[in-house]
Design a protein around this motif. Structure first.
Motif, PDB file in Angstrom:
ATOM      1  N   LYS B 312      39.830  13.708 -48.452  1.00  0.00           N
ATOM      2  CA  LYS B 312      40.182  12.606 -47.539  1.00  0.00           C
ATOM      3  C   LYS B 312      39.939  12.953 -46.068  1.00  0.00           C
ATOM      4  CE  LYS B 312      45.029  13.866 -47.924  1.00  0.00           C
ATOM      5  NZ  LYS B 312      46.248  13.486 -48.611  1.00  0.00           N
ATOM      6  N   PRO B 315      35.042  12.224 -43.917  1.00  0.00           N
ATOM      7  CA  PRO B 315      34.603  10.828 -44.009  1.00  0.00           C
ATOM      8  C   PRO B 315      33.230  10.676 -44.658  1.00  0.00           C
ATOM      9  CG  PRO B 315      35.324  11.371 -41.781  1.00  0.00           C
ATOM     10  CD  PRO B 315      35.276  12.656 -42.533  1.00  0.00           C
ATOM     11  N   ASP B 316      32.348  11.638 -44.491  1.00  0.00           N
ATOM     12  CA  ASP B 316      31.003  11.527 -45.059  1.00  0.00           C
ATOM     13  C   ASP B 316      31.037  11.538 -46.585  1.00  0.00           C
ATOM     14  OD1 ASP B 316      30.001  11.386 -42.606  1.00  0.00           O
ATOM     15  OD2 ASP B 316      29.335  13.499 -42.462  1.00  0.00           O
ATOM     16  N   LEU B 318      33.817  10.794 -48.327  1.00  0.00           N
ATOM     17  CA  LEU B 318      34.745   9.753 -48.773  1.00  0.00           C
ATOM     18  C   LEU B 318      34.042   8.411 -48.978  1.00  0.00           C
ATOM     19  CD1 LEU B 318      37.733   9.577 -49.372  1.00  0.00           C
ATOM     20  CD2 LEU B 318      38.113   8.817 -47.023  1.00  0.00           C
ATOM     21  N   GLY B 319      33.139   8.062 -48.062  1.00  0.00           N
ATOM     22  CA  GLY B 319      32.460   6.750 -48.112  1.00  0.00           C
ATOM     23  C   GLY B 319      31.820   6.449 -49.455  1.00  0.00           C
ATOM     24  N   PRO B 320      30.873   7.289 -49.901  1.00  0.00           N
ATOM     25  CA  PRO B 320      30.197   7.015 -51.179  1.00  0.00           C
ATOM     26  C   PRO B 320      31.166   6.963 -52.347  1.00  0.00           C
ATOM     27  CG  PRO B 320      29.104   8.790 -49.987  1.00  0.00           C
ATOM     28  CD  PRO B 320      30.342   8.473 -49.220  1.00  0.00           C
ATOM     29  N   LEU B 322      34.319   5.990 -52.361  1.00  0.00           N
ATOM     30  CA  LEU B 322      35.041   4.715 -52.383  1.00  0.00           C
ATOM     31  C   LEU B 322      34.121   3.581 -52.843  1.00  0.00           C
ATOM     32  CD1 LEU B 322      37.284   4.947 -49.200  1.00  0.00           C
ATOM     33  CD2 LEU B 322      37.933   5.148 -51.608  1.00  0.00           C
ATOM     34  N   ALA B 323      32.856   3.639 -52.400  1.00  0.00           N
ATOM     35  CA  ALA B 323      31.904   2.605 -52.835  1.00  0.00           C
ATOM     36  C   ALA B 323      31.747   2.638 -54.349  1.00  0.00           C
ATOM     37  CB  ALA B 323      30.552   2.822 -52.154  1.00  0.00           C
TER      38      ALA B 323
END
Lengths: 215, 483
Positions: B312, B315-316, B318-320, B322-323
């Motif tokens: 968490k 961010p790099d 985390l993005g994919p 969550l997608a």
């Protein structure tokens, strides 16, 4: 923009309210059944009503009937109908005698926030938002015979997006082609299907939907 | 116009004559059956009580000659009314008729001596029993043919895969109650005809006895007039007589109430077993679909979220994640949607059968013409069964028929829900080959529904579906409901 929401599940009602308010809309009422929806629409005169198909007390197509009743009482009221399922039959009823300002989407589409907000705005401005699943089924139904079967794959893509209610610019962006290419495709589609060409996005959509529905 | 009148009159006369011939056939059948049934006991009585010496040859009037003519007339009439090869059965009655005539000609003495008659009588009885069975079969056939409504055969089925000895022990046709009902039928019709004949023939005698100038004189005049119009009277009486005959035949020759109940019980047991099997299979399918589909997706979703929790602060990464989690949830939703459609389609619950069928038709990849509708809702289980039957049939049309158009008609009349599906495809659908059609048939059978398929090679295919059910009154509108 002022919105009225009718949805019986608290979690979804709350989620929808937050989503819409996060993108700068004002939710004037969030109600849980058809009668309250009619009352809220009469009192608040919203720019758009977002309605779930299944509402108490019957949990069948109460929301759909309430939405149609609201449109009858307030002609031109934009309505976006949400449902766990999409049925061509319901799409046809919503579109019957319609002058635009109609949306019919799967609830799943809410998960893609930006697209959903775009659809809400489109409908509020008198446009149309049809769920891709409805369009896919309409196209399958027309695929085996008739003029639709003569379209090229690219033209079918354009037709599908057009029927969903997208403008030329949006279609161009989605398919990564120029707007002029889209215009060329749409012109060709209109010739093939023998429809009156129109510059007005919404009238164009309605013509296409009417064509697909009636064949 | 005159030609029309003549034609109409001609048709009427023709029909009356046909009914007359039919009535005559029925009467002949009854009389001949009775004569051959009486032959055995008569011979027995002659052997026991008859005089030793036969009297000299003394034909007792022309009537006795009609007795051996009975089987011949029966054969001719049976052949003429479309019996064909079955007419041979009339030969069963010849020995009995001849024995009756012989007994009479010998003046009551046993025709073949006492011992001969004693030997002959039992075989005549057995022959007469076969004869009654033939009469019953023939009556069933003609009643079915004339009324257009077949009369079911009530006999017990022979025990399958059993030797002759087992079959004998389990009771051949002698212990079958239906055989004895056949016998009752032969006796009843025979005596009914005999009684009528006796009344007609003995009336003059009675009048003679009671005196011509007595109170019965007017009756005598009526009788005399009746004799002149007898042929016409016979034609006039034929239709009601045939109707009575049909009613009696259905009561005595059809399955008795007990047999009918037994048949229903076995039918119910079979359809119940089918229903339970189908229900269990359906549950297994749902369990498997949930297990492999939505459940697996949710597990994946949970794992993705666990991983996302661990990263968490990045961010790099985390993005994919969550997608991907969102995609997974969309897929789970769509799988659940398909599953629910297969269990109970939402539009069926919302709108009922007619709209659900129309909605399905709209999704077909070929043009459909939909007509009709239902004035109310059928019971939910019937709706569901009919809906899935129609879905299956439409899927068959798409897969196998190669049709370019489908017509669906739906309606409710006479306590039956009727759906008819027609396509202009290549035809040749055969329920005995495909498992789909017979499965549909079995599922409908649980509701006493039937599936009729007409599918000549080359098309068109017409499938008619009928389920007995009552419709509830249409739902009250939403405005009258209280929140």
């Amino acid at each position: 923009m002022r919105v009225v929401i009718a949805e019986d599940l608290f979690l979804l009602r709350d989620g929808l309210t937050r989503l819409l308010e996060a993108s700068g809309m004002k939710v004037t009422a969030a109600v849980e059944n058809g009668e309250q929806l009619l009352a809220a629409v009469a009192a608040d005169r919203p720019d758009i009503a977002v309605v779930d198909v299944r509402l108490p007390p019957s949990f069948t197509d109460e929301g759909l009937r309430a939405a149609l009743a609201a449109r009858q009482a307030h002609p031109g009221l934009p309505v976006l109908v949400l449902s766990q399922f999409v049925e061509q039959l319901y799409a046809r009823e919503l579109l019957a005698g319609s002058t635009g300002g109609i949306g019919y989407l799967l609830k799943d589409r809410v998960l893609d926030g930006a697209q959903f907000i775009d659809a809400v705005q489109r409908v509020a401005q008198g446009g149309t938002a049809m769920d891709p699943e409805v369009i896919t089924r309409l196209l399958t139904h027309n695929s085996s015979a008739g003029p639709v079967s003569t379209l090229s794959p690219r033209e079918r893509q354009v037709l599908a997006l057009m029927a969903e209610g997208r403008s030329n610019a949006a279609i161009a962006q989605q398919l990564v082609i120029t707007e002029r290419a889209v215009a060329k495709h749409t012109a060709s589609i209109f010739v093939r299907l023998d429809l009156q060409p129109s510059d007005d996005d919404n009238r164009r959509v309605l013509a296409v939907l009417a064509y697909l529905n009636n064949s | 116009m005159t030609a029309g009148v003549i034609g109409r009159v001609g048709r009427r006369v023709g029909r009356a004559c046909v009914e007359g011939v039919r009535a005559w056939y029925v009467v002949t059948l009854a009389v001949t059956g009775l004569v051959s049934l009486l032959a055995g006991p008569l011979l027995l009585a002659a052997a026991v009580f008859g005089p030793d010496e036969s009297r000299p040859f003394a034909p007792g009037g022309p009537l006795i000659l009609a007795v051996p003519m009975g089987p011949v007339a029966l054969w001719a009439l049976c052949w003429a009314t479309g019996g064909g090869g079955r007419a041979v059965g009339a030969a069963l009655f010849a020995p009995g008729a001849l024995a009756v005539m012989a007994t009479h000609l010998y003046g009551g003495a046993p025709p073949a001596g006492r011992v001969g008659a004693l030997w002959l009588a039992p075989s005549l009885v057995v022959l007469a029993l076969f004869g009654t069975r033939w009469i019953a079969a023939e009556s069933r056939r003609v009643v079915g043919q004339w009324s257009g409504r077949p009369l079911p055969v009530p006999y017990r089925r022979p025990v399958d895969a059993a030797g002759p000895w087992q079959r004998l022990r389990s009771g051949g046709w002698l212990t079958d109650p239906a055989t004895w009902r056949d016998l009752a039928w032969a006796l009843l019709t025979g005596f009914a005809v005999l009684l009528t004949a006796a009344v007609v023939l003995l009336t003059p005698v009675a009048l003679e006895v009671f005196g011509r100038n007595g109170p019965f004189f007017p009756l005598f005049i009526v009788y005399g007039m009746g004799f002149y119009v007898a042929p016409l009277a016979a034609l006039w009486a034929a239709p009601p007589v045939l109707r009575m005959h049909e009613k009696a035949a259905r009561a005595l020759l059809g399955p008795s109430r007990q047999t009918e109940l037994a048949r229903q019980v076995s039918h119910l047991a079979r359809t119940r077993a089918d229903t339970i099997d189908a229900g269990a299979a359906e549950l297994r399918r749902i369990e498997r679909d949930l297990h492999d589909g939505a459940q697996a997706r949710l597990v994946a979703l949970g794992m993705l979220l666990t991983v996302a929790e661990q990263v968490k602060h990045d961010p790099d990464a985390l993005g994919p994640l969550l997608a991907e989690a969102r995609t997974s949830s969309v897929k789970a939703l769509s799988e659940l949607r398909d599953l629910v459609r297969g269990i109970h389609p939402p539009v069926l619950a919302d709108r009922g059968l007619a709209d659900a069928v129309e909605a399905t038709a709209l999704d077909l990849p070929l043009p459909v013409t939909f007509t009709g509708g239902l004035p109310g809702r059928a019971p939910a289980p019937v709706e569901s069964a009919a809906y899935f039957a129609v879905s299956e049939l439409l899927a068959n049309v798409v897969k196998h028929a190669g049709a370019s158009h489908v017509w669906i008609e739906i309606g409710h009349s006479g306590g039956l829900l009727r759906i008819s599906i027609t396509d202009d495809g290549r035809g040749g659908a055969d329920p005995s080959r495909g498992t789909g059609l017979s499965g549909t048939e079995r599922r409908l059978a649980a509701f006493d529904g039937v599936l009729a398929i007409s599918s000549p090679s080359g098309g068109p295919t017409i499938v008619n579906l009928e389920i007995p059910c009552a419709l509830s009154s249409p739902k009250t509108s939403s405005s009258s409901g209280t929140g």
